[in-house]
Design a protein around this motif. Structure first.
Motif, short mmCIF file in Angstrom:
data_model
loop_
_atom_site.label_atom_id
_atom_site.label_comp_id
_atom_site.label_asym_id
_atom_site.label_seq_id
_atom_site.Cartn_x
_atom_site.Cartn_y
_atom_site.Cartn_z
N LYS A 3 -15.63 13.22 -20.04
CA LYS A 3 -14.95 12.45 -19.01
C LYS A 3 -13.55 12.11 -19.47
O LYS A 3 -13.24 12.18 -20.65
N ALA A 4 -12.72 11.74 -18.55
CA ALA A 4 -11.39 11.27 -18.94
C ALA A 4 -11.57 10.03 -19.80
O ALA A 4 -12.32 9.14 -19.47
N VAL A 74 -3.21 5.64 -19.33
CA VAL A 74 -3.06 6.89 -20.08
C VAL A 74 -4.44 7.54 -20.22
O VAL A 74 -5.35 6.95 -20.79
N LEU A 75 -4.58 8.73 -19.68
CA LEU A 75 -5.90 9.36 -19.57
C LEU A 75 -5.94 10.71 -20.26
O LEU A 75 -5.08 11.56 -19.99
N ARG A 76 -6.93 10.88 -21.11
CA ARG A 76 -7.12 12.20 -21.73
C ARG A 76 -7.95 13.05 -20.78
O ARG A 76 -9.08 12.69 -20.43
N SER A 77 -7.37 14.17 -20.37
CA SER A 77 -8.06 14.99 -19.37
C SER A 77 -7.54 16.41 -19.40
O SER A 77 -6.33 16.65 -19.47
N ASP A 78 -8.44 17.38 -19.36
CA ASP A 78 -8.05 18.78 -19.28
C ASP A 78 -7.80 19.13 -17.82
O ASP A 78 -8.69 19.00 -16.98
N ALA A 79 -6.59 19.60 -17.54
CA ALA A 79 -6.18 19.85 -16.16
C ALA A 79 -7.00 20.94 -15.49
O ALA A 79 -6.97 21.08 -14.26
N ASP A 86 -12.13 14.71 -11.63
CA ASP A 86 -12.89 13.65 -10.94
C ASP A 86 -12.76 12.33 -11.69
O ASP A 86 -12.57 11.27 -11.09
N ALA A 87 -12.90 12.42 -13.03
CA ALA A 87 -12.85 11.20 -13.83
C ALA A 87 -11.47 10.55 -13.78
O ALA A 87 -11.34 9.32 -13.77
N VAL A 88 -10.43 11.37 -13.74
CA VAL A 88 -9.06 10.83 -13.62
C VAL A 88 -8.92 10.07 -12.30
O VAL A 88 -8.40 8.95 -12.27
N MET A 89 -9.38 10.69 -11.23
CA MET A 89 -9.24 10.03 -9.91
C MET A 89 -10.03 8.72 -9.88
O MET A 89 -9.58 7.72 -9.31
N ALA A 90 -11.21 8.73 -10.50
CA ALA A 90 -12.01 7.51 -10.54
C ALA A 90 -11.28 6.42 -11.32
O ALA A 90 -11.27 5.23 -10.92
N ALA A 91 -10.64 6.81 -12.43
CA ALA A 91 -9.92 5.81 -13.25
C ALA A 91 -8.70 5.27 -12.51
O ALA A 91 -8.41 4.07 -12.57
#
Ligand SMILES: NC(=O)c1ccc[n+]([C@@H]2O[C@H](COP(=O)([O-])OP(=O)(O)OC[C@H]3O[C@@H](n4cnc5c(N)ncnc54)[C@H](OP(=O)(O)O)[C@@H]3O)[C@@H](O)[C@H]2O)c1
Length: 267
Positions: A3-4, A74-79, A86-91
């Motif tokens: 997850k992010a 600041v979010l760790r996420s693979d584009a 999904d996890a980025v949008m939720a955050a």
């Protein structure tokens, strides 16, 4: 990465510029930890935006968070990962409740002659530069609440032939089409979709191409010499175009691609 991951849980934003072209707006910038993305994050913040940025490198995420005064999410996420998008949008939803500006800027180039492009490299470049962009726009839609701006970073390679950059160029060319189609599809909802097409910009991207230092330096010198402007552009010069598209200054622009290349693509 499942997850992010939140690298910084900044306190609720305060003391932001009350005026400015993005005052009161919430902006998400993918690939916001370096180069064009980080320069845009700084400029958007200076214009009053509340920010979320993404990237993968933990060090770069920490440094970017500090450069943004601890105010950004600041979010760790693979584009390229739909689950992580999904996890980025939720955050973003949890922190800000909505989104006004989506700058999809994360990108990767793995130059190689055709014989040396393997399936993993092909899939990664298409995954980050095309598939991830499409699904980031799709998954952001529920967060838009009123007029919104989507900006995609393409590249002048999407019109020019670029030996050894064939997969990257093809993905960026597909984005040019995507921006036009989604520009038309989404404008009735008040969502403007546009692109920025940079030419050679002085960012860490060139150091990530996997070229030996001397080869990279020689390539940079040759590109600068070929440019009608005689130099690379700066990330700040691209960020200003992003601010324009993000703001109400570009309220009548739909499906457009702004070239920021010092005249390179006119040759
Ligand atoms: N510089 C140029 O000359 C030039 C020219 C034309 C177009 N562009 C485009 O401009 C955009 C920004 O590039 P830049 O020059 O600013 O390069 P950069 O300094 O290397 O920044 C790239 C950013 O994207 C992030 N990123 C890369 N792969 C990612 C992934 N799979 N998931 C999430 N984040 C990822 C990087 O963070 P992590 O590596 O930590 O993930 C970094 O934050 C890209 O789309 C690029 O294709 C650049």
């Amino acid at each position: 990465m499942g997850k992010a991951e939140h690298y910084l849980h900044a306190p609720a934003a305060h003391g932001m510029a009350a005026h400015g072209k993005l005052a009161g707006k919430v902006a998400l910038i993918t690939g916001g930890t370096s180069g064009i993305g980080l320069a845009s994050a700084r400029l958007f913040q200076a214009h009053g935006a509340q920010l979320a940025i993404t990237g993968r490198s933990p060090d770069a995420l920490r440094q970017a968070g500090a450069a943004l005064d601890g105010q950004a999410l600041v979010l760790r996420s693979d584009a390229a990962s739909l689950e992580q998008i999904d996890a980025v949008m939720a955050a973003v939803k949890q922190r800000y409740g909505r989104l006004d500006v989506l700058f999809i800027n994360a990108g990767v180039a793995s130059p190689a002659p055709i014989e040396q492009v393997d399936e993993a490299s092909f899939d990664n470049q298409i995954g980050v530069n095309l598939k991830g962009v499409f699904f980031t726009i799709q998954k952001a839609l529920p967060l838009f609440d009123g007029p919104a701006s989507v900006i995609v970073t393409t590249s002048i390679t999407n019109r020019l032939g670029s030996p050894n950059f064939s997969v990257y160029g093809a993905a960026k060319a597909a984005l040019r089409s995507l921006v036009k189609s989604l520009g038309l599809e989404l404008i009735a909802r008040g969502i403007r979709v546009n692109a920025i097409s940079p030419g050679p910009i002085d960012t860490p991207m060139f150091d990530r191409l996997g070229l030996p230092d001397a080869v990279a330096a020689a390539k940079k010198q040759a590109i600068a010499a070929k440019s009608p402007s005689g130099r690379f552009g700066s990330a700040d010069e691209v960020a200003k175009a992003a601010l324009f598209l993000a703001s109400a200054d570009a309220s009548y622009m739909v499906g457009e691609e702004i070239v920021v290349d010092g005249g390179m693509s006119l040759l």
